[in-house]
Structure formats: structure tokens, C-alpha cells
Design a protein around this motif. Sequence first.
Motif, PDB file in Angstrom:
ATOM      1  N   LEU A  30      -4.716  -1.345  -7.316  1.00  0.00           N
ATOM      2  CA  LEU A  30      -5.042  -2.552  -8.043  1.00  0.00           C
ATOM      3  C   LEU A  30      -5.973  -3.499  -7.255  1.00  0.00           C
ATOM      4  O   LEU A  30      -7.018  -3.784  -7.784  1.00  0.00           O
ATOM      5  CB  LEU A  30      -4.024  -3.379  -8.567  1.00  0.00           C
ATOM      6  N   ALA A  31      -5.835  -3.280  -5.897  1.00  0.00           N
ATOM      7  CA  ALA A  31      -6.630  -4.441  -5.013  1.00  0.00           C
ATOM      8  C   ALA A  31      -7.794  -3.324  -4.571  1.00  0.00           C
ATOM      9  O   ALA A  31      -8.694  -3.796  -3.739  1.00  0.00           O
ATOM     10  CB  ALA A  31      -5.824  -4.595  -3.732  1.00  0.00           C
ATOM     11  N   GLN A  32      -7.969  -2.301  -4.967  1.00  0.00           N
ATOM     12  CA  GLN A  32      -8.905  -1.238  -4.821  1.00  0.00           C
ATOM     13  C   GLN A  32      -9.088  -0.834  -3.233  1.00  0.00           C
ATOM     14  O   GLN A  32      -9.980  -0.631  -2.659  1.00  0.00           O
ATOM     15  CB  GLN A  32     -10.315  -1.876  -5.128  1.00  0.00           C
ATOM     16  N   LYS A  33      -7.765  -0.906  -2.851  1.00  0.00           N
ATOM     17  CA  LYS A  33      -7.774  -0.455  -1.089  1.00  0.00           C
ATOM     18  C   LYS A  33      -7.324   0.907  -1.133  1.00  0.00           C
ATOM     19  O   LYS A  33      -7.153   1.649  -0.050  1.00  0.00           O
ATOM     20  CB  LYS A  33      -6.695  -1.204  -0.682  1.00  0.00           C
ATOM     21  N   ARG A  34      -7.082   1.703  -2.299  1.00  0.00           N
ATOM     22  CA  ARG A  34      -6.737   2.909  -2.417  1.00  0.00           C
ATOM     23  C   ARG A  34      -7.290   3.787  -3.573  1.00  0.00           C
ATOM     24  O   ARG A  34      -7.439   3.076  -4.620  1.00  0.00           O
ATOM     25  CB  ARG A  34      -5.203   3.179  -2.573  1.00  0.00           C
ATOM     26  N   GLN A  35      -7.840   4.866  -3.522  1.00  0.00           N
ATOM     27  CA  GLN A  35      -8.405   5.729  -4.466  1.00  0.00           C
ATOM     28  C   GLN A  35      -7.455   6.711  -5.194  1.00  0.00           C
ATOM     29  O   GLN A  35      -6.421   7.209  -4.590  1.00  0.00           O
ATOM     30  CB  GLN A  35      -9.658   6.542  -4.335  1.00  0.00           C
ATOM     31  N   ALA A  36      -7.553   6.678  -6.244  1.00  0.00           N
ATOM     32  CA  ALA A  36      -6.524   7.720  -7.127  1.00  0.00           C
ATOM     33  C   ALA A  36      -7.024   9.060  -6.806  1.00  0.00           C
ATOM     34  O   ALA A  36      -7.893   9.656  -6.352  1.00  0.00           O
ATOM     35  CB  ALA A  36      -7.015   7.694  -8.595  1.00  0.00           C
ATOM     36  N   GLY A  37      -5.854   9.737  -6.595  1.00  0.00           N
ATOM     37  CA  GLY A  37      -5.916  11.249  -6.491  1.00  0.00           C
ATOM     38  C   GLY A  37      -5.239  11.650  -5.151  1.00  0.00           C
ATOM     39  O   GLY A  37      -4.542  10.828  -4.272  1.00  0.00           O
ATOM     40  N   CYS A  38      -5.205  12.871  -4.768  1.00  0.00           N
ATOM     41  CA  CYS A  38      -4.674  13.292  -3.337  1.00  0.00           C
ATOM     42  C   CYS A  38      -5.510  13.028  -2.291  1.00  0.00           C
ATOM     43  O   CYS A  38      -6.670  13.187  -2.200  1.00  0.00           O
ATOM     44  CB  CYS A  38      -4.379  14.627  -3.430  1.00  0.00           C
ATOM     45  N   HIS A  39      -4.959  12.386  -1.317  1.00  0.00           N
ATOM     46  CA  HIS A  39      -5.862  11.969  -0.216  1.00  0.00           C
ATOM     47  C   HIS A  39      -5.984  13.218   0.837  1.00  0.00           C
ATOM     48  O   HIS A  39      -6.982  13.247   1.396  1.00  0.00           O
ATOM     49  CB  HIS A  39      -4.878  11.115   0.822  1.00  0.00           C
ATOM     50  N   LEU A  40      -5.414  14.365   0.623  1.00  0.00           N
ATOM     51  CA  LEU A  40      -5.916  15.459   1.168  1.00  0.00           C
ATOM     52  C   LEU A  40      -7.023  16.089   0.782  1.00  0.00           C
ATOM     53  O   LEU A  40      -8.182  16.725   1.565  1.00  0.00           O
ATOM     54  CB  LEU A  40      -4.538  16.628   1.201  1.00  0.00           C
ATOM     55  N   LEU A  41      -7.271  15.931  -0.605  1.00  0.00           N
ATOM     56  CA  LEU A  41      -8.519  16.259  -1.169  1.00  0.00           C
ATOM     57  C   LEU A  41      -9.687  15.611  -1.008  1.00  0.00           C
ATOM     58  O   LEU A  41     -10.767  16.106  -0.723  1.00  0.00           O
ATOM     59  CB  LEU A  41      -8.216  16.570  -2.575  1.00  0.00           C
ATOM     60  N   GLN A  42      -9.398  14.366  -0.632  1.00  0.00           N
ATOM     61  CA  GLN A  42     -10.657  13.447  -0.452  1.00  0.00           C
ATOM     62  C   GLN A  42     -11.069  13.334   0.822  1.00  0.00           C
ATOM     63  O   GLN A  42     -12.195  13.235   1.139  1.00  0.00           O
ATOM     64  CB  GLN A  42     -10.177  11.952  -0.847  1.00  0.00           C
ATOM     65  N   ALA A  43     -10.411  14.073   1.708  1.00  0.00           N
ATOM     66  CA  ALA A  43     -10.857  14.101   3.302  1.00  0.00           C
ATOM     67  C   ALA A  43     -12.022  15.108   3.426  1.00  0.00           C
ATOM     68  O   ALA A  43     -12.385  15.348   4.429  1.00  0.00           O
ATOM     69  CB  ALA A  43      -9.727  14.531   4.101  1.00  0.00           C
ATOM     70  N   ARG A  44     -12.202  16.042   2.369  1.00  0.00           N
ATOM     71  CA  ARG A  44     -13.200  17.164   2.545  1.00  0.00           C
ATOM     72  C   ARG A  44     -14.482  16.660   2.405  1.00  0.00           C
ATOM     73  O   ARG A  44     -14.895  15.657   2.155  1.00  0.00           O
ATOM     74  CB  ARG A  44     -13.166  18.164   1.102  1.00  0.00           C
TER      75      ARG A  44
END
Length: 44
Positions: A30-44
Motif C-alpha cells: 500500500l505504501a508502494q514500497k513493494r511490487q506485486a508478484g514473485c520477487h525472484l521473477l522481477q530480478a531478471r
Amino acid sequence: MRELDVAVVHGGHFPCFGKVRYRQLIDEYLAQKRQAGCHLLQAR
């Protein structure tokens, strides 16, 4: 969702966690400090 009275959240491939971490994650989204989804997929 934040007000659900959860005891344990089963995170699929990740370790289970409780109510405190559940609410912390929601607050971060809610504070927009984290994105939805798996953090492992976003690291690509």
C-alpha cells in the motif's frame, strides 16, 4: 484483506509466515514500497 484474522500464511515455494509479516507485506504494498508478484521473477 489486511483485517483478515490470519494465523499462518502458506507462501507456496517460500516459508510460511504469520499475522505480523502478513500485515507488514500488505502495508509495504500500500505504501508502494513493494511490487506485486514473485520477487525472484522481477530480478531478471
